[in-house]
Design a protein around this motif. Structure first.
Motif, short mmCIF file in Angstrom:
data_model
loop_
_atom_site.label_atom_id
_atom_site.label_comp_id
_atom_site.label_asym_id
_atom_site.label_seq_id
_atom_site.Cartn_x
_atom_site.Cartn_y
_atom_site.Cartn_z
N SER A 51 -2.71 3.68 6.81
CA SER A 51 -3.67 2.58 6.94
C SER A 51 -4.21 2.61 8.35
O SER A 51 -3.51 2.98 9.30
CB SER A 51 -3.00 1.24 6.68
N GLN B 51 0.81 -1.21 0.00
CA GLN B 51 0.00 0.00 0.00
C GLN B 51 0.85 1.27 0.00
O GLN B 51 0.52 2.24 -0.69
CB GLN B 51 -0.97 0.00 1.19
N GLU B 52 1.93 1.27 0.75
CA GLU B 52 2.77 2.47 0.83
C GLU B 52 3.42 2.77 -0.53
O GLU B 52 3.40 3.90 -0.99
CB GLU B 52 3.84 2.30 1.91
N ARG B 53 3.93 1.75 -1.19
CA ARG B 53 4.55 1.94 -2.51
C ARG B 53 3.52 2.32 -3.56
O ARG B 53 3.85 2.94 -4.56
CB ARG B 53 5.31 0.70 -2.92
N GLU C 78 2.77 -0.77 11.13
CA GLU C 78 3.47 -1.73 10.28
C GLU C 78 2.58 -2.96 10.16
O GLU C 78 1.86 -3.31 11.09
CB GLU C 78 4.79 -2.13 10.94
N HIS D 81 -7.15 2.14 3.55
CA HIS D 81 -5.85 2.65 3.13
C HIS D 81 -6.10 3.99 2.46
O HIS D 81 -6.96 4.10 1.59
CB HIS D 81 -5.18 1.70 2.12
N ASP E 23 -2.74 9.70 2.97
CA ASP E 23 -2.01 10.20 4.13
C ASP E 23 -2.99 10.38 5.29
O ASP E 23 -4.18 10.09 5.17
CB ASP E 23 -1.30 11.53 3.80
N GLN F 251 -0.50 4.80 -0.94
CA GLN F 251 -1.46 4.78 0.17
C GLN F 251 -0.66 4.69 1.46
O GLN F 251 -0.51 3.62 2.03
CB GLN F 251 -2.43 3.60 0.03
N GLY F 252 -0.14 5.81 1.94
CA GLY F 252 0.79 5.84 3.05
C GLY F 252 0.18 5.71 4.44
O GLY F 252 0.89 5.52 5.41
#
Length: 164
Positions: free
Chosen positions: A81, A73-75, A154, A123, A126, A78-79
């Motif tokens: 969650s 999700q981050e990549r 995490e 997600h 930010d 979608q930073g």
């Protein structure tokens, strides 16, 4: 119940019992949904025709509901969650589920027991987008009595091999 009645009433025939080979196929496909029929057959020690037939039966019986990609999700931009717990008006689950399903970033929705009624995984781009989603979209739903937001710092997806 005759088949035509099941189709109109929404009832489904129960899935046939799974044996050790079926379970091995399911485990393998969970680990690698792109595995070829040949590699599945070799791994579980059956012919390709048998592996193909078993996979199709698992799909037809609804045991395998589909195949999907595991997304970082981050990549993917979608930073943020979060798990959001919701208390909802009694007997409003179906309506709430439809509204939550339509939300951008909704990844998983579950009706649960305990101190709250619904568990929602979202997600977002930010924390600002997360705040807007919770305050202006979710809390504005008439059926939602209260929410609690749990930020995810995490996560490890067990299907990626992080669970063993």
């Amino acid at each position: 119940m005759p088949e035509e009645q099941m189709a109109t009433s929404g009832a489904r025939a129960p899935a046939r019992p799974l044996d050790d080979i079926d379970r091995s196929i399911l485990y393998m496909l969970q680990s690698d949904g792109r595995a070829s029929i040949r590699s599945v057959a070799e791994r579980v020690h059956v012919s390709r025709a048998n592996a193909y037939a078993r996979i199709n039966r698992l799909i037809d019986d609804g045991v395998i509901r589909g195949f999907s990609a595991l997304i970082d999700q981050e990549r993917a931009g979608q930073g943020a969650s979060a798990y959001i717990t919701l208390k909802i008006v009694q007997n409003s689950w179906r309506t709430v589920r439809e509204k939550l399903h339509a939300l951008p970033g909704a990844a998983h929705i579950a009706l649960v027991s305990g101190d709250f009624d619904v568990l929602l995984l979202v997600h977002t781009k930010d924390n600002r987008a997360l705040r807007e989603l919770v305050l202006t979209r979710i809390q504005a739903m008439d059926e939602v009595l209260s929410t609690r937001t749990l930020l995810v710092f995490e996560e490890t997806d067990l299907q990626e091999g992080g669970g063993g």
